[in-house]
Design an enzyme around this catalytic site. Structure first.
Site, mmCIF file in Angstrom:
data_model
loop_
_atom_site.group_PDB
_atom_site.id
_atom_site.type_symbol
_atom_site.label_atom_id
_atom_site.label_comp_id
_atom_site.label_asym_id
_atom_site.label_seq_id
_atom_site.Cartn_x
_atom_site.Cartn_y
_atom_site.Cartn_z
ATOM 1 N N ASN A 37 -55.637 -23.986 14.314
ATOM 2 C CA ASN A 37 -56.489 -23.721 13.159
ATOM 3 C C ASN A 37 -56.247 -24.741 12.041
ATOM 4 O O ASN A 37 -55.291 -25.510 12.069
ATOM 5 C CB ASN A 37 -56.223 -22.300 12.654
ATOM 6 C CG ASN A 37 -57.263 -21.819 11.676
ATOM 7 O OD1 ASN A 37 -58.421 -22.252 11.726
ATOM 8 N ND2 ASN A 37 -56.866 -20.942 10.765
ATOM 9 N N SER A 49 -14.131 16.860 7.265
ATOM 10 C CA SER A 49 -12.686 16.642 7.327
ATOM 11 C C SER A 49 -11.997 17.459 6.238
ATOM 12 O O SER A 49 -12.422 17.471 5.084
ATOM 13 C CB SER A 49 -12.388 15.150 7.134
ATOM 14 O OG SER A 49 -10.997 14.908 7.181
ATOM 15 N N SER A 93 -18.011 16.417 14.395
ATOM 16 C CA SER A 93 -19.347 16.400 15.020
ATOM 17 C C SER A 93 -20.441 16.524 13.967
ATOM 18 O O SER A 93 -21.106 17.553 13.861
ATOM 19 C CB SER A 93 -19.480 17.508 16.073
ATOM 20 O OG SER A 93 -19.053 18.760 15.601
#
Length: 637
Positions: free
Chosen positions: A165, A469, A541
């Site tokens: 182009n 924790s 988890s």
């Protein structure tokens, strides 16, 4: 300015019939930023007389207000619909346009040039038959040109138009055009792209877009429109083995039972012997039924209903195929994965997948390497982030019929879906099945879980303690273990810290490592439950998805989730190891509750609020629940 057809006035039915018979071409435009993609499509629509008068008036107004071409029409504004795109003069989303000429119907996707929008280009290219790759004649082949060409080859697009182009800005130089075409052809051959047509263009001035240009007398090839109207892209798929994905079991009354779907490969005729996968049952095609009557044959791309001569079991998502050349059936694969989410890919996490008409579970087991799409270099990586592409091993939760993506996109491509949000987070391209699936089988065991539990006079369970924790999980789990042992139950305690000294010692605390930490612990917990034990699993988890994975693996009737709920300030105050202080100082990255999230359970079996519950009271609740729980207990996370 809109196109009209004389047949509309004279014979409307004939005109509509002619439109339905036209073949459809889906193509994309791609290239580096500001190579003129949107301008090309806008000029293409304008020169083809496919712009309505009200659209033209709006274009003239917008060109004066936000255009970039002075007093001339800014054709890019026909495509750049987003306000942000118009303000910046760039395309940042996939813009689709639907139109038709005398010879063909088209769907064109204008895809972004920026690297951070790779997922948008992949979305636009996933259903395309042809790619128009633009190159600014002043700049030649760029890194982004190579990146887009790699993605085009990866996504199975075989037909490419190299549109050089802005040739008007290099005085319509033949040497410039031929040098770029030669350089690109050599690079494309390395990617396996051989069906390439190079066209010199000026999208802004309309050279060789719809009509041959007097400015390029040295070029004798087709214009862009002529090539798009005549290129043949469907024959290859028609010549491939027959495949049909069943979308619907069609039974309007007791005397008719057919299977409706799209033919995604090959040809089928009444009398053909076919096989249904994954079951493997065989039958013969009796009829090919459509709304307009029965057909003598059906080819790729047609939606039909097949009836069979035998009463075989066929369900949505099954694949009807030829007996002589059926697809494979497997559950483990090597695949390219394109990641499309702000949240990184977490190997080991269970996602959902959509493959054909089937929705099933999928897990990315391992990321082999990430692909640098600019250089095609293989880069070591443990996860994928937004717009990144990698080669992975994946497994589905059940065997599926498949072809490699390069052979059949419909049976080789799948989307990856987040199980909680239902958002599409990735796309996968199957390369080949892993032979390990053929060599590893379940071995029958005569002494089962029920027999082992009966000997222990107890019902096995996995009590899963979760919380931040310092919440008190280990203290509570140890107390429950002592109490159950004193009552004569057979137990085992899996503490997260202890597991990180052995089984999980190679894992860190990144989100991906946390997912794998939970997966391994869940697998061990499931084995211990199978042995008849009451297993106490105690680990942070932090993610709901992995706790749900553990629940699904162990079984809702045996998984008991205990949420040890402690305010962060309380857990931080009782932290004897000083972990929170280190995390606050930035010495412990990915610390849950500080710079890594904790997702509390939504429906735990037992919710212990330590602020108003003593250890003794909590132990009594948990032990009473275990002793009195009905069969099938499990609410789901």
């Amino acid at each position: 300015m809109a196109r009209t057809d004389s047949r509309i006035a004279s014979d409307l039915e004939a005109y509509l019939a002619a439109q339905q018979e036209k073949w459809l071409l889906r193509f994309i435009t791609c290239g580096s930023v500001d190579d003129g993609k949107s301008t090309l499509i806008g000029r293409f629509l304008y020169e083809s007389k496919l712009v309505f008068e009200d659209q033209l008036a709006a274009l003239e107004n917008d060109s004066r207000r936000v255009g970039t071409q002075g007093d001339r029409l800014d054709f890019a504004l026909l495509v750049d619909g987003l306000a942000a795109e118009r303000e910046q003069g760039i395309t940042i989303d996939v813009a689709y346009r639907y139109f038709a000429t005398e010879k063909r119907k088209f769907v064109v996707a204008d895809t972004p040039g920026h690297e951070q929008y790779t997922r948008n280009m992949v979305t636009g290219a996933s259903n395309a038959d042809l790619a128009v790759i633009l190159i600014d004649a002043r700049k030649g082949v760029l890194t982004q040109t190579r990146r887009h060409s790699y993605l085009v080859s990866l996504l199975g697009i075989r037909h490419v138009v190299l549109a050089v182009n802005k040739l008007d800005l290099v005085d319509y130089s033949r040497d410039v055009f031929e040098r770029i075409a030669t350089e690109y052809g050599a690079f494309a051959a390395e990617l396996g792209l051989t069906e390439i047509v190079s066209i010199p263009l000026s999208a802004l001035r309309g050279d060789n877009v719809t009509e041959p240009s007097l400015n390029t007398p040295w070029y004798s090839g087709p214009t862009l429109l002529e090539h798009l109207e005549t290129v043949e892209v469907d024959d290859d798929l028609v010549d491939r083995p027959f495949r049909m994905i069943v979308q619907w079991v069609n039974r309007p009354h007791l005397d008719f039972r057919g299977f409706s779907g799209v033919v995604v490969g090959g040809t089928v005729r009444p009398g053909d012997r076919v096989r249904i996968l994954p079951s493997g049952a065989e039958s013969t095609v009796a009829r090919i039924v459509t709304f307009d009557g029965d057909l003598p044959h059906a080819v790729a791309g047609q939606s039909v209903t097949l009836t069979l001569t035998d009463e075989v079991d066929v369900s949505r998502g099954d694949v009807i195929d030829t007996c002589t050349n059926p697809p494979g059936v497997a559950d483990q694969f090597k695949a390219h994965v394109v990641w499309m989410s702000e949240d990184e890919l977490l190997p080991g996490r269970r996602y959902r997948a959509k493959l054909g008409a089937t929705t099933l579970g999928v897990t990315v087991d391992q990321l082999k390497y990430q692909v640098n799409v600019n250089t095609r270099e293989h880069v070591a990586a443990t996860t994928l982030r937004l717009n990144e592409i990698g080669v992975c091993t994946v497994h589905f939760d059940r065997p599926v019929p498949f072809d490699a993506y390069r052979d059949n996109r419909d049976l080789g491509g799948f989307t990856i879906i987040d199980r909680l949000t239902n958002a599409t987070v990735g796309a996968g391209l199957l390369r080949f099945a892993l032979r390990r699936a053929d060599n590893v089988h379940w071995q029958g065991i005569e002494v089962d879980k029920a027999a082992r539990a009966s000997m222990k006079h107890q019902r096995p369970a996995v009590v899963w303690f979760t919380g931040i924790s310092g919440a008190g999980k280990s203290t509570l789990a140890n107390a429950v273990d002592r109490r159950l042992h004193a009552l004569g139950y057979h137990t085992y305690l899996l503490d997260g810290d202890n597991l990180r000294h052995g089984l999980n010692k190679d894992l860190g605390f990144t989100p991906a490592d946390r997912v794998e930490n939970v997966r391994r612990t869940a697998e061990v917990s499931a084995l211990m439950a199978d042995s008849g034990l009451i297993t106490l699993a105690c680990l942070i988890s932090p993610f709901r998805q992995e706790r749900r994975m553990a629940r699904d693996l162990i079984g809702h009737g045996q998984f008991v989730e205990v949420f040890v709920d402690t305010p962060l300030e309380t857990a931080e105050a009782r932290d004897r190891k000083g972990l929170y202080a280190k995390a606050r100082r930035g010495e412990l990255p990915n610390f849950t509750g500080i710079d890594s999230p904790y997702e509390p359970p939504e429906h735990p079996e037992i919710h212990i609020r330590t602020a108003d519950t003593s250890v003794e009271e909590a132990v009594e609740r948990i032990v009473t629940f275990l002793r009195n729980r009905p069969a099938g207990t499990g609410n789901g996370d």
